[in-house]
Scaffold this active site. Structure first.
Site, PDB file in Angstrom:
ATOM      1  CB  CYS A  44      -0.942  -0.011   1.206  1.00 28.06           C
ATOM      2  SG  CYS A  44      -1.935   1.476   1.301  1.00 28.06           S
ATOM      3  CB  CYS A  49      -3.279   2.614  -1.414  1.00 25.97           C
ATOM      4  SG  CYS A  49      -3.425   0.926  -0.872  1.00 25.97           S
ATOM      5  CE  LYS A  52      -4.946   4.352  -6.004  1.00 31.94           C
ATOM      6  NZ  LYS A  52      -5.465   3.012  -5.792  1.00 31.94           N
ATOM      7  CE1 TYR A 179     -11.240  -1.746  -5.664  1.00 29.86           C
ATOM      8  CE2 TYR A 179     -11.362  -4.003  -6.457  1.00 29.86           C
ATOM      9  CZ  TYR A 179     -11.785  -3.011  -5.600  1.00 29.86           C
ATOM     10  OH  TYR A 179     -12.743  -3.281  -4.670  1.00 29.86           O
ATOM     11  CD  GLU A 183      -7.414   2.391  -8.450  1.00 30.06           C
ATOM     12  OE1 GLU A 183      -6.263   1.961  -8.242  1.00 30.06           O
ATOM     13  OE2 GLU A 183      -8.271   2.525  -7.546  1.00 30.06           O
ATOM     14  CB  THR A 313      -4.715  -1.000   2.870  1.00 30.23           C
ATOM     15  OG1 THR A 313      -3.927  -1.258   1.729  1.00 30.23           O
ATOM     16  CG2 THR A 313      -3.856  -0.499   4.008  1.00 30.23           C
ATOM     17  CB  ALA A 343     -12.957   3.966  -3.514  1.00 29.84           C
ATOM     18  CG  HIS A 438     -28.663  23.769  -2.381  1.00 28.87           C
ATOM     19  ND1 HIS A 438     -28.745  22.851  -3.407  1.00 28.87           N
ATOM     20  CD2 HIS A 438     -28.830  24.994  -2.934  1.00 28.87           C
ATOM     21  CE1 HIS A 438     -28.983  23.497  -4.523  1.00 28.87           C
ATOM     22  NE2 HIS A 438     -29.031  24.790  -4.280  1.00 28.87           N
ATOM     23  CD  GLU A 443     -28.133  19.669  -2.993  1.00 31.09           C
ATOM     24  OE1 GLU A 443     -29.100  20.064  -2.324  1.00 31.09           O
ATOM     25  OE2 GLU A 443     -27.486  20.402  -3.760  1.00 31.09           O
TER      26      GLU A 443
END
Ligand code: NDP
Length: 449
Positions: A44, A49, A52, A179, A183, A313, A343, A438, A443
């Protein structure tokens, strides 16, 4: 502990999971040693991670600089300098590696900068021949990029090498649709490289919600990334000028300057001596462990990617913490694997937690979906035709939000906060009771109809 043991705990592997386990066990009063053959910080920090994400930030400036003109900034034609970004990123990695070393030192964990193998249920042997006895051994050796068994595969690189390139290639083929592939497709594309992503299957990001990954595919194609599906690799030829000719079954060969293998990661267990002492291994050589991270040999435990449960991780860190608290802190703890957010730092990024729509279809009696499909206001003014998509899956019986999936600017940042609500089992009406903030993109989470 019988006096015959040199340490209460010997950890093999100084990545995120191993360092957390060592630090916490030592803080609980255990005598701990750790062996790391490469660099403290693990995948990582050193080649995953962290570097990257810094490249993702670097790449995003390509679009930000374009958009800035619509916001009134007179941006001259900017040149991108890869060696500057690369060297700054690598310097940051060095800094973080130092911090990891500091954490271990401050907690009195003895570090051996060499490879360790297991030579007994309570014994490890270091590369220099030193034998060490420990009451408990923890294997936290992570995983390694897989390279398929294809003629000429050695002409490609993996995520281990990609952070050290001399220059950004003009044409890149990225193998895989997961992933790392998505990416790096985004990163290289923003650096003006012609990117072709080649996958063996007919989709990208298997396991993610279908609508979300379709949106990424659509935006990526619109940006100019090429996709080739259902194309298993046949052979890679290195040509006289150093470029590669990449041959696939039932597809025209593609010429490229770089081939990046991003086809999954295999648990790092080869040559560790595990089989000889009776540790059971599963598919891909993963160490089989129970809910308390214990292997088939009672004194040997394993956490993180080497167990091939969830290759993330923060999961390895939780496993390391639970292991140390359970064994050395008198605080039995098990990791809860439900609703782990994840993600993909693609351009734009994706975030997701809980059930996808197809999982809801299989697992729930009945479910409802809500979506917000919108163009973020920043994109509108920038003239950028990229729509964000948020999708909520609700169990019709309980009204609980059981899945949340998003693609759009800052989606992972937004999703982390929303994942707390999903993990807490909140209902759709509880989301709706929260007044919108807002104007934000997030939202939309409390306004879905
Ligand atoms: P992934 O598992 O995400 O994706 C692997 C891809 O390669 C899939 O598209 C798969 O196809 C394909 N593939 C698998 N085997 C072969 C093969 N033999 N030949 C050709 N294609 C193949 O792996 P990555 O390498 O992208 O990443 C490894 C892991 O690291 C991830 O699973 C993730 O856990 C972690 N990671 C997490 C990140 C994050 O949190 N943002 C970032 C980077 C990595 P198919 O779909 O058909 O199986």
């Amino acid at each position: 502990m019988p006096a015959t043991y040199d340490y209460d705990l010997f950890v093999i592997g100084g990545g995120s999971g191993g360092v957390r386990a060592s630090r916490v066990a030592a803080a609980h009063g255990a005598r701990v040693a750790l062996a790391e053959e490469y660099r403290l910080g693990g995948t990582c920090v050193i080649r995953g991670c962290v570097p990257k994400k810094l490249l993702v930030y670097g790449a995003h400036f390509a679009e930000d600089l374009q958009d800035a003109r619509r916001f009134g900034w007179d941006v001259p034609n900017c040149e991108f300098n890869w060696p500057t970004l690369r060297d700054n990123v690598l310097a940051e990695v060095d800094r973080l590696e130092g911090i990891y070393g500091g954490i271990l030192e401050n907690n009195h964990v003895e570090v051996f900068d060499q490879r360790a193998t297991i030579t007994g249920a309570n014994e490890v042997t270091l590369a220099d021949g030193t034998k060490i006895k420990a009451a408990t051994i923890l294997v936290a050796t992570g995983s390694w990029p897989m390279v398929p068994d294809v003629e000429g595969a050695e002409h490609g690189i993996t995520s281990n090498e990609v952070f050290h390139l001399d220059e950004i290639p003009k044409r890149a083929v990225i193998a895989g649709g997961g992933y790392i592939a998505n990416e790096f497709a985004g990163i290289f594309h923003e650096f003006s490289c012609k990117v072709t992503l080649v996958n063996r299957g007919d989709t990208i990001l298997r396991g993610y919600d279908e609508q979300i990954r379709d949106r990424l595919l659509q935006i990526s194609v619109m940006k100019g990334i090429n996709f080739v599906f259902n194309a298993p690799f046949e052979r890679i030829d290195k040509q006289q000028d150093g470029s590669l000719m990449i041959h696939m079954t039932d597809h025209e060969p593609i010429e490229a300057d770089m081939l990046l293998w991003a086809v999954g990661r295999t648990p790092n267990t080869v040559g560790l001596g595990l089989e000889k002492v009776g540790v059971e291994l599963g598919k891909n050589g993963a160490i089989l462990v129970d809910e308390d991270n214990q292997s088939s040999v009672p004194s040997i435990y394993a956490i993180g990617d080497v167990t091939d449960r969830v290759q993330l991780t923060p999961v390895a860190i939780r496993e390391g913490q639970a292991f140390a608290d359970t064994l050395f802190g008198n605080k039995p703890t098990r990791v809860d694997y439900h609703n782990i957010p994840s993600a993909v730092f693609s351009h734009p990024p994706i975030g997701g937690v809980g059930l996808t729509e197809s999982q809801a279809r299989d697992q729930l009696g009945s479910y409802k979906t809500y979506t917000a499909d919108f163009r973020p206001m920043k994109n509108v003014l920038a003239g950028r035709n990229e729509r964000a998509l948020y999708k909520m899956i609700v169990d019709e019986g309980t009204e609980q939000v059981v899945g949340l999936h998003m693609i759009g600017p800052d989606a992972p940042e937004i999703l982390q906060a929303a994942a707390i609500a999903v993990k807490a089992g909140l209902t759709k009406s509880q989301f709706d009771e929260t007044i919108a903030l807002h104007p934000t993109m997030s939202e939309e989470l409390v306004l879905m109809r």
